[in-house]
Design a protein around this motif. Structure first.
Motif, mmCIF file in Angstrom:
data_model
loop_
_atom_site.group_PDB
_atom_site.id
_atom_site.type_symbol
_atom_site.label_atom_id
_atom_site.label_comp_id
_atom_site.label_asym_id
_atom_site.label_seq_id
_atom_site.Cartn_x
_atom_site.Cartn_y
_atom_site.Cartn_z
ATOM 1 N N VAL A 174 0.825 -1.202 0.000
ATOM 2 C CA VAL A 174 0.000 0.000 0.000
ATOM 3 C C VAL A 174 0.860 1.253 0.000
ATOM 4 C CG1 VAL A 174 -1.694 1.324 1.322
ATOM 5 C CG2 VAL A 174 -1.946 -1.156 1.109
ATOM 6 N N ALA A 175 1.878 1.282 0.869
ATOM 7 C CA ALA A 175 2.756 2.450 0.929
ATOM 8 C C ALA A 175 3.531 2.630 -0.369
ATOM 9 C CB ALA A 175 3.723 2.317 2.104
ATOM 10 N N GLY A 176 3.963 1.531 -0.996
ATOM 11 C CA GLY A 176 4.700 1.625 -2.250
ATOM 12 C C GLY A 176 3.849 2.180 -3.380
ATOM 13 N N LEU A 177 2.617 1.693 -3.486
ATOM 14 C CA LEU A 177 1.725 2.207 -4.533
ATOM 15 C C LEU A 177 1.406 3.682 -4.304
ATOM 16 C CD1 LEU A 177 -0.738 -0.806 -4.921
ATOM 17 C CD2 LEU A 177 1.054 -0.093 -6.515
ATOM 18 N N ALA A 178 1.149 4.041 -3.045
ATOM 19 C CA ALA A 178 0.857 5.440 -2.746
ATOM 20 C C ALA A 178 2.051 6.334 -3.073
ATOM 21 C CB ALA A 178 0.471 5.585 -1.271
ATOM 22 N N ALA A 179 3.255 5.881 -2.747
ATOM 23 C CA ALA A 179 4.443 6.680 -3.028
ATOM 24 C C ALA A 179 4.695 6.800 -4.528
ATOM 25 C CB ALA A 179 5.662 6.067 -2.337
ATOM 26 N N MET A 180 4.439 5.738 -5.286
ATOM 27 C CA MET A 180 4.646 5.791 -6.728
ATOM 28 C C MET A 180 3.687 6.784 -7.384
ATOM 29 S SD MET A 180 4.836 2.641 -9.461
ATOM 30 C CE MET A 180 3.139 2.100 -9.181
ATOM 31 N N VAL A 181 2.411 6.736 -6.972
ATOM 32 C CA VAL A 181 1.434 7.687 -7.514
ATOM 33 C C VAL A 181 1.784 9.109 -7.105
ATOM 34 C CG1 VAL A 181 -0.989 8.381 -7.436
ATOM 35 C CG2 VAL A 181 -0.398 5.958 -7.609
ATOM 36 N N ALA A 182 2.167 9.306 -5.847
ATOM 37 C CA ALA A 182 2.513 10.648 -5.374
ATOM 38 C C ALA A 182 3.742 11.190 -6.101
ATOM 39 C CB ALA A 182 2.772 10.611 -3.864
ATOM 40 N N THR A 183 4.697 10.320 -6.405
ATOM 41 C CA THR A 183 5.893 10.765 -7.132
ATOM 42 C C THR A 183 5.539 11.211 -8.535
ATOM 43 O OG1 THR A 183 7.308 9.265 -5.858
ATOM 44 C CG2 THR A 183 8.170 10.052 -7.957
ATOM 45 N N ARG A 184 4.712 10.428 -9.221
ATOM 46 C CA ARG A 184 4.314 10.796 -10.585
ATOM 47 C C ARG A 184 3.546 12.119 -10.585
ATOM 48 N NH1 ARG A 184 5.311 6.945 -14.308
ATOM 49 N NH2 ARG A 184 5.682 4.815 -13.580
ATOM 50 N N LEU A 185 2.654 12.281 -9.614
ATOM 51 C CA LEU A 185 1.907 13.542 -9.524
ATOM 52 C C LEU A 185 2.845 14.715 -9.243
ATOM 53 C CD1 LEU A 185 -1.277 12.481 -7.505
ATOM 54 C CD2 LEU A 185 -1.159 13.153 -9.914
ATOM 55 N N SER A 186 3.818 14.479 -8.389
ATOM 56 C CA SER A 186 4.758 15.544 -8.033
ATOM 57 C C SER A 186 5.534 16.021 -9.252
ATOM 58 C CB SER A 186 5.714 15.039 -6.955
ATOM 59 O OG SER A 186 6.657 16.028 -6.616
ATOM 60 N N TYR A 187 5.997 15.094 -10.067
ATOM 61 C CA TYR A 187 6.747 15.483 -11.266
ATOM 62 C C TYR A 187 5.837 16.114 -12.321
ATOM 63 C CZ TYR A 187 11.205 13.416 -9.931
ATOM 64 O OH TYR A 187 12.390 13.148 -9.313
ATOM 65 N N THR A 188 4.599 15.605 -12.419
ATOM 66 C CA THR A 188 3.671 16.155 -13.407
ATOM 67 C C THR A 188 3.282 17.576 -13.061
ATOM 68 O OG1 THR A 188 2.784 13.942 -13.872
ATOM 69 C CG2 THR A 188 1.441 15.830 -14.528
ATOM 70 N N ILE A 189 2.948 17.810 -11.802
ATOM 71 C CA ILE A 189 2.535 19.148 -11.385
ATOM 72 C C ILE A 189 3.696 20.129 -11.439
ATOM 73 C CG2 ILE A 189 1.639 20.491 -9.430
ATOM 74 C CD1 ILE A 189 0.092 17.988 -8.586
ATOM 75 N N GLY A 190 4.886 19.658 -11.160
ATOM 76 C CA GLY A 190 6.039 20.554 -11.090
ATOM 77 C C GLY A 190 6.780 20.760 -12.391
#
Length: 455
Positions: free
Chosen positions: A145-161
């Motif tokens: 669960v933590a790995g999937l959440a971190a992967m999605v959050a990382t992709r969002l972070s790079y997309t937004i930034g």
């Protein structure tokens, strides 16, 4: 009664010693990514984590109650059983710290307690339902669960930034990473410090010092919080290196995503009373953050060794705990023998660790590079290669510029020249230098000029 009071005191001291090892063993969970990305200096990071661990110890007692009231049958537990369980947990923590593997201190404690309880009172002393629902299932689900959440959050972070200013965005992510690391430290104190509270409370109940079903006394909460904070400040630098640079290479965006995902999972589990492994959660979030960045890879050989350590933690600590319980069952001299074995083994492990010291001065240096695994090679094969550097100019290089291309021009053979002995020299100021090509053949209109006969 005096002998009982002595063994109870030994159990409390040993439990606090385990709490200390838990602190430096799990420092990496909160601060490894913050240190590896340069968001905080190593000593500042561990000091901050230690303070927040102490604060977190006072926020909840749900996990402590899971251990002291739910996992094993209080009626069949003696203080010697808890002492044997702590021996198994401490030795496993020290061994995995020596080799730099972030295994679970929580599962080491659970395994030691389960093994010692079974050796003392049989399999009926362990509540299987609690073991499955609040220990084993969270152990499997948490890193996923933590790995999937971190992967999605990382992709969002790079997309937004994408459109953000590079330096400003990096500065913002570093600040966010510091805040999320502090949250993980707070959650670690809330979850892991409570495990020692639960063990001490269980010992007090077994010794008749407090009534069954009691919550941890205030002095137990304070002492457990101080012990884990001190261990955190010491810093488990070997495991910090593995988590920060040995598992994957993180940028500030990834560190922020990994820490935030881990903190959320740990705090939620603490509220529900799950005896969650913060090591499993943070390791899963770090791997997820590594895969969330385009071109990012995980060193699966390191991850594989970690997974093996996770699987072995419960049974290995249980076996040591069961063996220690068999020896303590022989009487006071058996308990003394186990205590001597624990101290001697701990000293030997520490001495071995001095052969290759890892501390705050070299913790950010990558360990020896490992050969890339099959998965890493496959990911790298489909990742666009970095832009190649511009080719060097092919324009002729003058003599003045030759030092800049000395390695290249050294490989070019020099032009042949006419040997000096074959050219008659009369006067260097009048006669032209000898020509490389042979003289042209005489023609009908221009007779060949014979060479001078005399000087």
């Amino acid at each position: 009664m005096e002998s009982f009071s002595l063994i109870l005191a030994i159990v409390v001291v040993t439990a606090l010693a385990f709490d200390f090892t838990n602190g430096f063993h799990d420092t990496a969970n909160a601060m490894a990514t913050t240190i590896s990305t340069g968001a905080l200096k190593p000593k500042v990071a561990v000091a901050m984590s230690a303070a927040l661990n102490l604060v977190g110890a006072f926020l909840s007692v749900e996990v402590a109650n899971t251990i002291s009231k739910g996992l094993v049958d209080e009626a069949g537990i003696r203080p010697e059983v808890i002492f044997a369980a702590l021996v198994g947990a401490i030795l496993w923590n020290l061994l995995t710290w020596l080799v730099g593997l972030p295994s679970s201190s929580s599962h080491a404690l659970m395994g030691g307690l389960i093994g010692a309880a079974i050796a003392s009172a049989g399999f009926g002393a362990v509540h299987g339902g609690v073991l499955v629902t609040k220990v084993l299932l969270p152990a499997v689900a948490a890193p996923v669960v933590a790995g999937l959440a971190a992967m999605v959050a990382t992709r969002l972070s790079y997309t937004i930034g994408k459109k953000a200013d590079g330096k400003a965005a990096e500065k913002g992510h570093r600040a966010g990473q510091i805040a999320s690391a502090g949250l993980v430290s707070l959650a670690h104190g809330t979850n892991d410090a409570q495990k020692t509270m639960g063990v001490i409370t269980l010992a007090l109940i077994a010794g008749g010092a407090i009534a069954p079903g009691s919550n941890p006394p205030t002095w137990v909460i304070l002492s457990a919080g101080l012990a884990i904070a001190l261990g955190t400040y010491i810093g488990g630098w070997r495991i910090i290196r593995t988590m920060g640079t040995g598992l994957t290479d993180l940028q500030p965006q990834q560190g922020f995503a990994a820490q935030t995902s881990a903190a959320t999972a740990i705090l939620a589990s603490s509220h529900l009373g799950f005896s969650l492994s913060t090591t499993h959660v943070v390791s899963g979030s770090v791997m997820g953050a590594g895969l969330g960045r385009t071109g990012g890879v995980v060193r699966w050989s390191t991850a594989g060794r970690m997974a093996i350590a996770w699987v072995l933690t419960l049974p290995a600590a249980a076996l040591v705990g069961a063996g220690a319980e068999e020896v303590t069952g022989l009487g006071d001299w058996g308990t003394a023998l186990v205590a001597v074995f624990l101290v001697a083994s701990s000293a030997a492990i520490w001495k071995i660790s001095r052969r290759q010291v890892v501390d705050h001065t070299n913790v950010t240096q990558s360990a020896t590079e490992e050969p890339a695994g099959v998965v890493t090679q496959a990911i790298a094969a489909v990742t666009p290669p970095p832009a190649a550097p511009a080719p060097a100019s092919t324009a002729p290089v003058s003599a003045e510029e030759s030092p800049a291309v000395e390695p290249l021009t050294a490989k070019i053979p020099a032009q042949p020249t006419t040997p000096v002995i074959d050219a008659p020299v009369i006067d260097a100021t009048v006669i032209d230098p000898p020509v490389i090509d042979p003289a042209p053949a005489p023609t009908a209109s221009t007779p060949a000029t014979p060479p001078a006969a005399t000087v």
